[in-house]
Design a protein around this motif. Sequence first.
Motif, PDB file in Angstrom:
ATOM      1  N   HIS A 270       0.850  -1.189   0.000  1.00  0.00           N
ATOM      2  CA  HIS A 270       0.000   0.000   0.000  1.00  0.00           C
ATOM      3  C   HIS A 270       0.883   1.236   0.000  1.00  0.00           C
ATOM      4  N   TYR A 273       0.180   2.543   3.921  1.00  0.00           N
ATOM      5  CA  TYR A 273       0.440   1.614   5.028  1.00  0.00           C
ATOM      6  C   TYR A 273       1.763   0.898   4.837  1.00  0.00           C
ATOM      7  N   ASP A 277      -2.413  -3.244   7.276  1.00  0.00           N
ATOM      8  CA  ASP A 277      -3.586  -2.399   7.015  1.00  0.00           C
ATOM      9  C   ASP A 277      -4.642  -2.774   8.063  1.00  0.00           C
ATOM     10  N   ASN A 325      -3.446  -5.787   2.311  1.00  0.00           N
ATOM     11  CA  ASN A 325      -4.287  -4.588   2.357  1.00  0.00           C
ATOM     12  C   ASN A 325      -5.758  -5.005   2.373  1.00  0.00           C
TER      13      ASN A 325
END
Length: 392
Positions: A270, A273, A277, A325
Amino acid sequence: TGVVTYDPGFMNTAACQSAITYIDGDVGILRYRGYPIEQLAEKSNYLEVSYLLGRGELPTRSALNAFETRVLRHTHLHEDFRRLISSFPRNAHPMAIIASAVSALPGFYPEVFDVKNEEVEELATVLMLGKLPTIVAYVLRHARGQRMPDAEPENGYVADFLRMALHEVRGPEFGPEVVAAMDKLLVLHADHEQNCSASVVRNVGSAHANLFLSVAAGINALSGPLHGGANEAVLSMLEDVRDNHGGDVATFVNQVKDRKSGARLMGFGHRVYKNYDPRAAIVKQAADSVLEALGKRDELLDIAMELEEVALHDDYFVSRKLYPNVDFYTGLIYRAMGFPTSMFTPLFALGRMPGWIAQWREMMNDPSTKIARPRQVYTGPGERDYVDVADR
Ligand code: CMC
Protein backbone atom coordinates in the motif's frame (compact mmCIF):
# COMPACT_ATOMS: atom_id res chain seq x y z
CA THR A 1 3.39 32.85 -9.33
CA GLY A 2 6.51 31.92 -7.38
CA VAL A 3 8.43 28.66 -7.61
CA VAL A 4 6.49 25.75 -9.06
CA THR A 5 7.48 22.37 -7.64
CA TYR A 6 7.00 19.16 -9.58
CA ASP A 7 5.37 16.39 -7.53
CA PRO A 8 4.04 13.58 -9.74
CA GLY A 9 1.22 11.65 -8.09
CA PHE A 10 1.04 14.30 -5.33
CA MET A 11 3.41 12.21 -3.23
CA ASN A 12 4.32 15.21 -1.04
CA THR A 13 1.68 17.85 -1.69
CA ALA A 14 -1.34 18.36 0.55
CA ALA A 15 -4.17 19.59 -1.66
CA CYS A 16 -6.55 20.38 1.19
CA GLN A 17 -7.03 20.52 4.92
CA SER A 18 -9.43 17.90 6.23
CA ALA A 19 -10.94 16.96 9.59
CA ILE A 20 -12.56 13.74 8.38
CA THR A 21 -10.12 10.82 8.33
CA TYR A 22 -6.76 10.26 9.98
CA ILE A 23 -4.26 7.66 8.78
CA ASP A 24 -0.85 6.82 10.27
CA GLY A 25 0.50 4.35 7.72
CA ASP A 26 3.68 3.54 9.65
CA VAL A 27 1.78 2.31 12.66
CA GLY A 28 -1.35 1.08 10.87
CA ILE A 29 -3.90 3.49 12.32
CA LEU A 30 -7.17 4.54 10.65
CA ARG A 31 -9.73 6.78 12.35
CA TYR A 32 -12.92 8.44 11.12
CA ARG A 33 -13.46 11.75 12.93
CA GLY A 34 -11.13 10.48 15.66
CA TYR A 35 -12.90 7.14 16.23
CA PRO A 36 -10.69 4.07 15.65
CA ILE A 37 -11.84 1.94 12.72
CA GLU A 38 -11.76 -1.15 14.95
CA GLN A 39 -14.42 0.33 17.26
CA LEU A 40 -16.59 1.56 14.40
CA ALA A 41 -16.39 -1.79 12.58
CA GLU A 42 -17.44 -3.63 15.73
CA LYS A 43 -20.07 -1.28 17.13
CA SER A 44 -21.33 1.09 14.48
CA ASN A 45 -23.01 0.61 11.12
CA TYR A 46 -22.94 2.08 7.63
CA LEU A 47 -25.64 4.73 8.01
CA GLU A 48 -24.36 5.88 11.38
CA VAL A 49 -20.84 6.14 9.93
CA SER A 50 -22.26 8.08 6.95
CA TYR A 51 -23.73 10.57 9.42
CA LEU A 52 -20.50 10.71 11.43
CA LEU A 53 -18.32 11.30 8.36
CA GLY A 54 -20.60 14.01 7.03
CA ARG A 55 -21.47 15.85 10.24
CA GLY A 56 -18.39 15.22 12.36
CA GLU A 57 -20.20 13.78 15.41
CA LEU A 58 -22.02 10.56 16.24
CA PRO A 59 -25.79 11.12 16.07
CA THR A 60 -28.14 10.89 19.04
CA ARG A 61 -30.67 8.09 18.72
CA SER A 62 -33.38 10.41 17.42
CA ALA A 63 -31.03 12.13 14.95
CA LEU A 64 -29.95 8.70 13.67
CA ASN A 65 -33.55 7.53 13.30
CA ALA A 66 -34.45 10.69 11.41
CA PHE A 67 -31.43 10.32 9.11
CA GLU A 68 -32.18 6.64 8.40
CA THR A 69 -35.81 7.44 7.65
CA ARG A 70 -34.79 10.16 5.22
CA VAL A 71 -32.29 7.91 3.41
CA LEU A 72 -34.65 4.91 3.25
CA ARG A 73 -37.40 7.09 1.79
CA HIS A 74 -35.23 7.46 -1.31
CA THR A 75 -34.30 3.84 -2.06
CA HIS A 76 -37.02 3.43 -4.71
CA LEU A 77 -35.95 3.90 -8.32
CA HIS A 78 -38.21 5.47 -10.91
CA GLU A 79 -39.33 3.28 -13.82
CA ASP A 80 -37.44 5.53 -16.29
CA PHE A 81 -34.34 4.83 -14.31
CA ARG A 82 -34.76 1.08 -14.54
CA ARG A 83 -35.09 1.53 -18.30
CA LEU A 84 -31.82 3.43 -18.34
CA ILE A 85 -30.07 0.49 -16.66
CA SER A 86 -31.83 -2.04 -18.93
CA SER A 87 -30.74 -0.14 -22.02
CA PHE A 88 -27.12 -1.27 -21.51
CA PRO A 89 -25.82 -4.54 -22.96
CA ARG A 90 -26.09 -7.36 -20.42
CA ASN A 91 -22.32 -7.81 -20.36
CA ALA A 92 -21.56 -4.08 -19.92
CA HIS A 93 -19.08 -3.48 -17.11
CA PRO A 94 -21.12 -2.70 -13.98
CA MET A 95 -18.93 0.31 -13.15
CA ALA A 96 -19.76 1.90 -16.53
CA ILE A 97 -23.50 1.53 -15.89
CA ILE A 98 -23.26 2.77 -12.30
CA ALA A 99 -21.22 5.85 -13.29
CA SER A 100 -23.74 6.62 -16.06
CA ALA A 101 -26.69 6.14 -13.72
CA VAL A 102 -25.23 8.48 -11.09
CA SER A 103 -24.45 11.06 -13.81
CA ALA A 104 -28.08 10.79 -14.90
CA LEU A 105 -29.44 11.56 -11.41
CA PRO A 106 -29.26 15.37 -11.73
CA GLY A 107 -31.53 14.98 -14.77
CA PHE A 108 -34.20 13.66 -12.39
CA TYR A 109 -33.37 16.00 -9.48
CA PRO A 110 -32.43 19.34 -11.08
CA GLU A 111 -32.57 21.11 -7.70
CA VAL A 112 -29.09 19.70 -6.92
CA PHE A 113 -27.55 22.18 -9.37
CA ASP A 114 -28.18 24.79 -6.66
CA VAL A 115 -24.84 24.23 -4.88
CA LYS A 116 -23.76 26.16 -1.79
CA ASN A 117 -27.18 25.65 -0.28
CA GLU A 118 -27.25 23.67 2.96
CA GLU A 119 -30.74 22.25 2.46
CA VAL A 120 -29.94 21.10 -1.05
CA GLU A 121 -26.70 19.49 0.18
CA GLU A 122 -28.70 17.57 2.76
CA LEU A 123 -31.25 16.44 0.17
CA ALA A 124 -28.52 15.42 -2.30
CA THR A 125 -26.81 13.42 0.47
CA VAL A 126 -29.87 11.35 1.42
CA LEU A 127 -30.86 10.93 -2.24
CA MET A 128 -27.43 9.65 -3.18
CA LEU A 129 -27.17 7.25 -0.24
CA GLY A 130 -30.72 6.07 -0.88
CA LYS A 131 -30.43 5.46 -4.61
CA LEU A 132 -27.00 3.84 -4.83
CA PRO A 133 -27.72 0.40 -3.30
CA THR A 134 -30.76 0.03 -5.52
CA ILE A 135 -28.75 1.05 -8.60
CA VAL A 136 -25.98 -1.44 -7.72
CA ALA A 137 -28.50 -4.23 -7.07
CA TYR A 138 -30.36 -3.56 -10.34
CA VAL A 139 -27.12 -3.54 -12.32
CA LEU A 140 -26.39 -7.06 -11.06
CA ARG A 141 -29.92 -8.23 -11.81
CA HIS A 142 -29.73 -6.77 -15.30
CA ALA A 143 -26.45 -8.62 -15.94
CA ARG A 144 -28.15 -11.83 -14.85
CA GLY A 145 -31.27 -11.14 -16.91
CA GLN A 146 -33.42 -11.06 -13.78
CA ARG A 147 -36.38 -8.92 -12.76
CA MET A 148 -35.65 -5.81 -10.70
CA PRO A 149 -37.57 -6.16 -7.41
CA ASP A 150 -39.01 -3.06 -5.77
CA ALA A 151 -37.15 -1.69 -2.77
CA GLU A 152 -38.64 -2.67 0.61
CA PRO A 153 -37.08 -0.07 2.91
CA GLU A 154 -38.70 -1.59 6.00
CA ASN A 155 -36.09 -4.41 5.77
CA GLY A 156 -33.33 -1.94 6.62
CA TYR A 157 -30.66 -0.48 4.39
CA VAL A 158 -28.12 -3.29 4.11
CA ALA A 159 -30.56 -6.20 4.38
CA ASP A 160 -32.70 -4.76 1.61
CA PHE A 161 -29.68 -4.17 -0.59
CA LEU A 162 -28.70 -7.85 -0.22
CA ARG A 163 -32.27 -8.93 -0.87
CA MET A 164 -32.60 -6.81 -4.02
CA ALA A 165 -29.19 -7.88 -5.36
CA LEU A 166 -29.35 -11.56 -4.52
CA HIS A 167 -33.09 -12.14 -4.45
CA GLU A 168 -32.91 -15.85 -5.27
CA VAL A 169 -30.31 -16.73 -2.65
CA ARG A 170 -32.32 -15.50 0.33
CA GLY A 171 -33.59 -17.53 3.23
CA PRO A 172 -31.24 -18.89 5.86
CA GLU A 173 -28.25 -17.75 3.77
CA PHE A 174 -29.00 -14.19 4.72
CA GLY A 175 -29.28 -14.43 8.44
CA PRO A 176 -28.30 -11.49 10.61
CA GLU A 177 -24.60 -12.53 10.61
CA VAL A 178 -24.36 -12.08 6.86
CA VAL A 179 -26.16 -8.72 6.89
CA ALA A 180 -23.87 -7.59 9.72
CA ALA A 181 -20.79 -8.72 7.78
CA MET A 182 -21.85 -6.74 4.70
CA ASP A 183 -22.50 -3.70 6.89
CA LYS A 184 -19.04 -4.06 8.47
CA LEU A 185 -17.37 -4.22 5.04
CA LEU A 186 -19.17 -1.05 3.97
CA VAL A 187 -17.99 0.71 7.16
CA LEU A 188 -14.39 -0.37 6.47
CA HIS A 189 -14.53 1.17 2.98
CA ALA A 190 -16.38 4.35 3.95
CA ASP A 191 -13.45 6.78 3.70
CA HIS A 192 -9.69 6.78 3.23
CA GLU A 193 -8.78 10.48 3.09
CA GLN A 194 -7.19 11.79 -0.13
CA ASN A 195 -7.14 8.62 -2.22
CA CYS A 196 -7.42 8.91 -6.01
CA SER A 197 -11.23 8.91 -6.19
CA ALA A 198 -11.80 11.24 -3.21
CA SER A 199 -9.35 13.79 -4.57
CA VAL A 200 -11.06 13.61 -7.97
CA VAL A 201 -14.42 14.28 -6.29
CA ARG A 202 -12.93 17.35 -4.63
CA ASN A 203 -11.32 18.57 -7.85
CA VAL A 204 -14.55 18.32 -9.83
CA GLY A 205 -16.55 19.88 -7.00
CA SER A 206 -14.08 22.75 -6.69
CA ALA A 207 -15.52 24.02 -9.99
CA HIS A 208 -18.90 24.02 -8.15
CA ALA A 209 -20.14 20.96 -10.03
CA ASN A 210 -23.04 19.45 -8.10
CA LEU A 211 -22.70 16.52 -5.69
CA PHE A 212 -24.00 13.85 -8.09
CA LEU A 213 -21.72 14.85 -10.96
CA SER A 214 -18.75 15.14 -8.61
CA VAL A 215 -19.19 11.68 -7.05
CA ALA A 216 -19.76 10.20 -10.52
CA ALA A 217 -16.16 11.24 -11.26
CA GLY A 218 -15.08 9.34 -8.13
CA ILE A 219 -16.86 6.22 -9.38
CA ASN A 220 -14.99 6.53 -12.68
CA ALA A 221 -11.65 6.81 -10.88
CA LEU A 222 -12.44 3.84 -8.63
CA SER A 223 -12.98 1.61 -11.68
CA GLY A 224 -9.22 1.59 -12.34
CA PRO A 225 -7.39 -1.63 -11.45
CA LEU A 226 -4.77 0.29 -9.45
CA HIS A 227 -7.51 1.59 -7.17
CA GLY A 228 -10.81 -0.24 -6.68
CA GLY A 229 -10.13 -3.13 -9.03
CA ALA A 230 -7.58 -4.99 -6.87
CA ASN A 231 -10.20 -7.05 -4.98
CA GLU A 232 -11.09 -8.77 -8.25
CA ALA A 233 -7.42 -9.44 -9.04
CA VAL A 234 -6.86 -11.18 -5.68
CA LEU A 235 -9.50 -13.75 -6.44
CA SER A 236 -8.04 -14.56 -9.87
CA MET A 237 -4.63 -14.94 -8.21
CA LEU A 238 -5.95 -17.36 -5.58
CA GLU A 239 -7.66 -19.39 -8.29
CA ASP A 240 -4.43 -19.41 -10.27
CA VAL A 241 -2.52 -20.80 -7.25
CA ARG A 242 -5.16 -23.49 -6.84
CA ASP A 243 -5.54 -24.45 -10.49
CA ASN A 244 -2.09 -23.89 -12.00
CA HIS A 245 0.22 -24.41 -9.03
CA GLY A 246 -1.64 -27.30 -7.42
CA GLY A 247 -2.19 -25.10 -4.35
CA ASP A 248 1.58 -24.86 -3.84
CA VAL A 249 1.88 -21.47 -2.20
CA ALA A 250 5.68 -21.48 -1.79
CA THR A 251 6.32 -21.94 -5.53
CA PHE A 252 3.96 -19.09 -6.33
CA VAL A 253 5.62 -16.78 -3.79
CA ASN A 254 9.04 -17.64 -5.24
CA GLN A 255 7.75 -16.71 -8.69
CA VAL A 256 6.61 -13.32 -7.41
CA LYS A 257 9.99 -12.82 -5.75
CA ASP A 258 12.13 -13.62 -8.79
CA ARG A 259 10.05 -10.95 -10.66
CA LYS A 260 10.51 -12.53 -14.10
CA SER A 261 6.78 -13.11 -14.58
CA GLY A 262 6.00 -9.56 -13.45
CA ALA A 263 3.34 -11.02 -11.13
CA ARG A 264 2.74 -9.21 -7.86
CA LEU A 265 1.15 -10.58 -4.77
CA MET A 266 -2.22 -8.92 -5.29
CA GLY A 267 -3.85 -7.52 -2.17
CA PHE A 268 -0.40 -6.86 -0.72
CA GLY A 269 1.34 -3.53 -0.33
CA HIS A 270 0.00 0.00 0.00
CA ARG A 271 1.22 3.52 -0.74
CA VAL A 272 0.44 4.71 2.78
CA TYR A 273 0.44 1.61 5.03
CA LYS A 274 3.92 0.35 5.76
CA ASN A 275 2.44 -1.86 8.44
CA TYR A 276 -0.59 -4.18 8.60
CA ASP A 277 -3.59 -2.40 7.01
CA PRO A 278 -5.97 -2.20 10.01
CA ARG A 279 -8.90 -2.89 7.69
CA ALA A 280 -7.33 -6.13 6.46
CA ALA A 281 -7.05 -7.45 10.02
CA ILE A 282 -10.79 -6.93 10.54
CA VAL A 283 -11.76 -8.39 7.15
CA LYS A 284 -9.65 -11.48 7.80
CA GLN A 285 -11.60 -12.25 10.98
CA ALA A 286 -14.90 -11.55 9.26
CA ALA A 287 -14.00 -13.85 6.35
CA ASP A 288 -13.60 -16.76 8.70
CA SER A 289 -16.91 -16.22 10.49
CA VAL A 290 -18.98 -15.36 7.40
CA LEU A 291 -17.81 -18.38 5.47
CA GLU A 292 -18.68 -20.46 8.48
CA ALA A 293 -22.14 -18.84 8.82
CA LEU A 294 -22.81 -19.47 5.14
CA GLY A 295 -21.51 -23.02 5.42
CA LYS A 296 -19.11 -22.24 2.59
CA ARG A 297 -15.71 -23.13 3.90
CA ASP A 298 -13.65 -22.05 0.89
CA GLU A 299 -10.34 -23.69 0.00
CA LEU A 300 -9.30 -20.30 -1.43
CA LEU A 301 -9.42 -18.90 2.12
CA ASP A 302 -6.90 -21.55 3.20
CA ILE A 303 -4.68 -20.59 0.26
CA ALA A 304 -4.99 -16.91 1.16
CA MET A 305 -4.08 -17.53 4.82
CA GLU A 306 -1.12 -19.66 3.81
CA LEU A 307 0.05 -17.01 1.33
CA GLU A 308 -0.11 -14.40 4.04
CA GLU A 309 1.75 -16.61 6.50
CA VAL A 310 4.55 -17.30 4.00
CA ALA A 311 4.83 -13.65 2.91
CA LEU A 312 4.88 -12.25 6.44
CA HIS A 313 7.92 -14.42 7.22
CA ASP A 314 9.75 -13.84 3.96
CA ASP A 315 12.52 -11.29 3.79
CA TYR A 316 11.42 -9.98 0.35
CA PHE A 317 8.06 -8.83 1.76
CA VAL A 318 9.32 -7.95 5.25
CA SER A 319 12.13 -5.70 3.98
CA ARG A 320 9.75 -3.86 1.63
CA LYS A 321 7.11 -3.53 4.34
CA LEU A 322 4.49 -5.33 2.26
CA TYR A 323 1.47 -6.40 4.28
CA PRO A 324 -2.03 -7.52 3.29
CA ASN A 325 -4.29 -4.59 2.36
CA VAL A 326 -8.09 -4.30 2.57
CA ASP A 327 -8.54 -6.08 -0.76
CA PHE A 328 -6.82 -9.32 0.27
CA TYR A 329 -9.79 -11.00 1.96
CA THR A 330 -12.87 -9.03 0.87
CA GLY A 331 -13.42 -10.88 -2.43
CA LEU A 332 -13.70 -14.21 -0.62
CA ILE A 333 -16.58 -12.85 1.46
CA TYR A 334 -18.36 -11.25 -1.51
CA ARG A 335 -18.02 -14.49 -3.44
CA ALA A 336 -19.41 -16.57 -0.58
CA MET A 337 -22.40 -14.21 -0.45
CA GLY A 338 -23.11 -14.87 -4.13
CA PHE A 339 -21.67 -11.80 -5.85
CA PRO A 340 -19.81 -12.36 -9.13
CA THR A 341 -16.30 -10.86 -9.34
CA SER A 342 -17.47 -8.08 -11.67
CA MET A 343 -19.52 -6.70 -8.73
CA PHE A 344 -16.59 -6.41 -6.29
CA THR A 345 -15.64 -2.87 -7.37
CA PRO A 346 -19.28 -1.66 -7.31
CA LEU A 347 -19.44 -2.92 -3.70
CA PHE A 348 -16.35 -0.82 -2.97
CA ALA A 349 -18.14 2.18 -4.55
CA LEU A 350 -21.20 1.61 -2.36
CA GLY A 351 -18.95 1.52 0.69
CA ARG A 352 -16.96 4.61 -0.31
CA MET A 353 -19.94 6.84 -1.13
CA PRO A 354 -20.26 8.39 2.40
CA GLY A 355 -16.59 9.39 2.20
CA TRP A 356 -16.97 11.02 -1.20
CA ILE A 357 -20.02 12.92 0.02
CA ALA A 358 -18.28 14.06 3.22
CA GLN A 359 -15.17 15.16 1.29
CA TRP A 360 -17.30 17.10 -1.23
CA ARG A 361 -19.28 18.85 1.51
CA GLU A 362 -16.19 19.69 3.55
CA MET A 363 -14.54 21.17 0.45
CA MET A 364 -17.65 23.17 -0.49
CA ASN A 365 -17.96 24.66 2.98
CA ASP A 366 -14.27 25.45 3.48
CA PRO A 367 -13.70 29.16 2.82
CA SER A 368 -10.08 28.42 1.86
CA THR A 369 -11.17 26.23 -1.09
CA LYS A 370 -10.10 27.45 -4.50
CA ILE A 371 -10.82 25.90 -7.87
CA ALA A 372 -8.33 23.04 -8.41
CA ARG A 373 -5.92 24.27 -11.01
CA PRO A 374 -2.48 22.62 -10.79
CA ARG A 375 0.55 24.19 -12.39
CA GLN A 376 2.81 22.32 -14.82
CA VAL A 377 6.43 22.10 -15.87
CA TYR A 378 6.38 22.83 -19.58
CA THR A 379 8.65 20.52 -21.65
CA GLY A 380 7.55 21.36 -25.23
CA PRO A 381 9.37 23.36 -27.94
CA GLY A 382 10.21 27.05 -27.62
CA GLU A 383 8.65 29.59 -29.95
CA ARG A 384 8.86 28.71 -33.66
CA ASP A 385 7.28 30.07 -36.85
CA TYR A 386 4.38 28.40 -38.59
CA VAL A 387 5.39 26.54 -41.77
CA ASP A 388 2.95 26.45 -44.65
CA VAL A 389 1.68 22.93 -45.45
CA ALA A 390 3.32 23.03 -48.92
CA ASP A 391 6.74 23.64 -47.36
CA ARG A 392 6.76 20.88 -44.68
N1 CMC B 1 3.96 -7.91 -4.65
C1 CMC B 1 5.30 -7.98 -4.84
N2 CMC B 1 6.12 -6.92 -4.76
C2 CMC B 1 5.57 -5.73 -4.48
C3 CMC B 1 4.17 -5.58 -4.26
C4 CMC B 1 3.39 -6.73 -4.34
N3 CMC B 1 2.07 -6.66 -4.14
N4 CMC B 1 3.90 -4.29 -3.99
C5 CMC B 1 5.07 -3.63 -4.04
N5 CMC B 1 6.08 -4.50 -4.33
C6 CMC B 1 7.52 -4.18 -4.38
C7 CMC B 1 7.86 -3.42 -5.63
O1 CMC B 1 8.26 -4.31 -6.65
C8 CMC B 1 8.97 -2.53 -5.16
O2 CMC B 1 10.15 -3.31 -5.05
P1 CMC B 1 11.60 -2.68 -5.48
O3 CMC B 1 11.77 -1.45 -4.63
O4 CMC B 1 12.58 -3.77 -5.20
O5 CMC B 1 11.47 -2.36 -6.94
C9 CMC B 1 8.57 -2.17 -3.73
O6 CMC B 1 7.77 -3.28 -3.31
C10 CMC B 1 7.78 -0.85 -3.62
O7 CMC B 1 6.65 -0.93 -4.51
P2 CMC B 1 5.99 0.32 -5.28
O8 CMC B 1 5.29 -0.20 -6.47
O9 CMC B 1 7.04 1.39 -5.48
O10 CMC B 1 4.97 0.84 -4.17
P3 CMC B 1 3.76 1.88 -4.42
O11 CMC B 1 3.52 2.55 -3.14
O12 CMC B 1 3.97 2.70 -5.63
O13 CMC B 1 2.55 0.87 -4.78
C11 CMC B 1 0.68 -0.57 -4.62
C12 CMC B 1 1.55 0.50 -3.92
C13 CMC B 1 -0.56 -0.83 -3.75
C14 CMC B 1 0.21 -0.06 -5.99
C15 CMC B 1 1.51 -1.86 -4.78
O14 CMC B 1 1.93 -2.33 -3.50
C16 CMC B 1 0.76 -2.95 -5.55
O15 CMC B 1 0.80 -2.99 -6.76
N6 CMC B 1 0.04 -3.89 -4.82
C17 CMC B 1 -0.74 -4.89 -5.46
C18 CMC B 1 -2.10 -4.27 -5.93
C19 CMC B 1 -3.04 -4.01 -4.77
O16 CMC B 1 -3.23 -4.84 -3.90
N7 CMC B 1 -3.68 -2.81 -4.75
C20 CMC B 1 -4.66 -2.43 -3.73
C21 CMC B 1 -4.27 -1.22 -2.96
S1 CMC B 1 -5.33 -0.93 -1.51
C22 CMC B 1 -6.93 -0.47 -2.08
C23 CMC B 1 -7.05 0.70 -3.02
O17 CMC B 1 -6.32 1.69 -2.93
O18 CMC B 1 -7.94 0.68 -3.91
